[in-house]
Design a protein around this motif. Structure first.
Motif, PDB file in Angstrom:
ATOM      1  N   VAL A 188     -10.301   2.867  -4.545  1.00 24.41           N
ATOM      2  CA  VAL A 188      -9.774   2.393  -5.819  1.00 24.41           C
ATOM      3  C   VAL A 188      -9.604   3.568  -6.764  1.00 24.41           C
ATOM      4  O   VAL A 188     -10.487   4.414  -6.894  1.00 24.41           O
ATOM      5  CB  VAL A 188     -10.712   1.341  -6.420  1.00 24.41           C
ATOM      6  CG1 VAL A 188     -10.256   0.978  -7.838  1.00 24.41           C
ATOM      7  CG2 VAL A 188     -10.736   0.091  -5.563  1.00 24.41           C
ATOM      8  N   SER A 195      -5.005  -1.211  -6.398  1.00 21.25           N
ATOM      9  CA  SER A 195      -6.190  -0.830  -5.651  1.00 21.25           C
ATOM     10  C   SER A 195      -5.774  -0.292  -4.295  1.00 21.25           C
ATOM     11  O   SER A 195      -4.756  -0.718  -3.733  1.00 21.25           O
ATOM     12  CB  SER A 195      -7.137  -2.024  -5.451  1.00 21.25           C
ATOM     13  OG  SER A 195      -7.624  -2.508  -6.686  1.00 21.25           O
ATOM     14  N   GLU A 228      -8.143  -4.771   0.573  1.00 19.93           N
ATOM     15  CA  GLU A 228      -8.596  -3.758  -0.368  1.00 19.93           C
ATOM     16  C   GLU A 228      -9.769  -2.963   0.188  1.00 19.93           C
ATOM     17  O   GLU A 228     -10.621  -3.490   0.914  1.00 19.93           O
ATOM     18  CB  GLU A 228      -8.992  -4.410  -1.699  1.00 19.93           C
ATOM     19  CG  GLU A 228      -7.809  -4.991  -2.466  1.00 19.93           C
ATOM     20  CD  GLU A 228      -8.194  -5.429  -3.866  1.00 19.93           C
ATOM     21  OE1 GLU A 228      -9.348  -5.156  -4.280  1.00 19.93           O
ATOM     22  OE2 GLU A 228      -7.349  -6.026  -4.544  1.00 19.93           O
TER      23      GLU A 228
END
Length: 427
Positions: free
Chosen positions: A425, A342, A420
């Motif tokens: 992504v 990710s 993240e």
């Protein structure tokens, strides 16, 4: 003094080159790594600058070498021809580099390749006749699996074609400049350097044959396994020597020899990536690279005692290489990849203290950290289409089990903290 100029010289490969250096050989940076990577570098400008630097050099120019992908792979034969040095011709190199042209040449001597058809990113919205989903879609020229995608349906095809179309100019424009200097077959000329190739999905065990061609005679000196993360297209490790059965490896050697002869590649190293489908006992070529894999170099050094850089240097000096077997310190070796799947920002990365502790526990390990504190993973150069490389580790071991155990320890002692970012992504 023998002066060997290197296109894209970096410190790690300089150390490997010095280990295989003949007496009196000196390696000089014609370009640094950052000047020829990423592949979007302007090819005509690089050629002009190379001439300027070489012409300004006061000593002899005895050889020119390189181990990176395009534009290095095309620049080396051009410069060798310009300065009357041993080296490959440009046309066979481009036959390997242009994925469509390469498939056309492979088809002349073997059926060990997937079904393939061109896709025009500007016009086509459907799958070419003769192919069925899933397929792999990729530009006719790319590098390190960039802009290479598995496509499962028509909606995915349209999205992927649009993404490739937006990004292919990064390499395609410069590659077109190279193609413009060659007499191309009509079908290759029509495709140019900015077309897409759709290929049937192939699978199985992935391996790479490493070899060289000297005075028209191809030689394969090793086969390396490419092991993927479970359920992913991203590599977990490269492992040498291959675990494939000896008869399968011999077929890989035979196919590689036929294809290299057909293409006319000579006076250079090469590597050919294959898939072996064990259930059908079928081999398929993934791609041909007219260069050695510098990622594999430490593996050959750990197992055989000499890196494959030996072949590159000897060929550039018009001498036949002599690769030993099994003279290294370990029966098996691997390059292992620590990845994030990710996008995100690296908030914590291994320190010098972490690396020192790891080397105390695993003395032979060589670690290359790609993602440092503050790095946005999606801004890293030369990443595949499905993951981001955090670090790599070169390891040796008694067997595969010890390699896996050592890499697990590396993962524990190389701490990465990534925040993240859902918008980034991929996959």
């Amino acid at each position: 003094m023998t002066n060997v100029f290197v296109v894209g010289l970096d410190e790690r490969n300089l150390a490997l080159l010095r280990d295989v250096s003949p007496p009196g050989c000196r390696f000089r940076a014609l370009f640094g790594k950052s000047e020829v990577m990423p592949a979007a570098a302007d090819f005509p400008a690089l050629r002009d600058e190379a001439h300027r630097r070489l012409d300004a050099f006061g000593g002899s120019i005895d050889a020119i070498i390189g181990y990176w992908d395009f534009p290095t792979t095309s620049l080396v034969p051009v410069l060798c021809a310009d300065y009357g040095l041993p080296g490959p011709r440009l046309e066979p190199v481009v036959k390997c580099e242009h994925k469509y042209w390469s498939r056309l040449e492979q088809r002349k001597v073997t059926d060990a390749h997937p079904q393939f058809e061109l896709v025009d990113p500007a016009d086509d919205t459907g799958l070419p006749s003769g192919l069925r989903f899933p397929v792999w879609l990729k530009p006719v020229k790319s590098y390190s699996s960039v802009l290479s995608f598995r496509v499962a349906d028509l909606a995915g095809l349209c999205r992927t074609v649009a993404e490739i179309w937006q990004g292919m100019d990064q390499v395609g424009k410069s590659f077109d400049a190279v193609l413009g200097g060659l007499e191309l077959p009509p079908e290759v000329a029509a495709a140019g350097g900015r077309a897409c190739l759709a290929e049937e999905e192939i699978g199985g065990a992935q391996v790479t044959a490493e070899g060289y061609c000297f005075h028209g005679e191809p030689h394969v000196y090793g086969v390396v396994d490419s092991v993927r993360y479970p359920g992913s297209a991203s590599f977990l490790r490269y492992q040498y020597p291959s675990r494939l059965p000896a008869p399968v490896q011999q077929r890989i050697v035979d196919i590689s020899t036929r294809v290299i002869r057909q293409i006319g590649l000579d006076s250079t190293t090469f590597n050919i990536e294959f898939f072996w489908d064990q259930s059908a006992d079928a081999l398929k070529i993934l791609e041909i690279n007219p260069r050695l894999s510098q990622s594999h170099a430490p593996l050959f050094e750990l197992v055989d005692g000499v890196s494959n850089h030996h072949c590159m240097v000897r060929l550039a000096l018009d001498e036949e290489p002599e690769m030993p077997r099994g003279r290294g310190s370990y029966p098996v070796a691997a390059k292992c990849f620590l990845r994030s799947f990710s996008d995100g920002v690296v908030r914590g990365a291994p320190t010098a203290q972490h690396l020192a502790q790891l080397r105390r526990e695993v003395p032979e390990v060589v670690v290359e950290v790609a993602a440092h504190e503050g790095t946005r993973l999606s801004e890293l150069a030369v990443q595949d289409s499905y993951s981001y490389e955090l670090a790599t580790c070169y390891l040796g071991g008694r067997d595969e089990a010890e390699l896996v155990e050592k890499f697990h320890r590396c993962s524990e002692l190389l701490p990465f903290t990534v925040d993240e970012l859902p918008a980034g992504v991929r996959g």
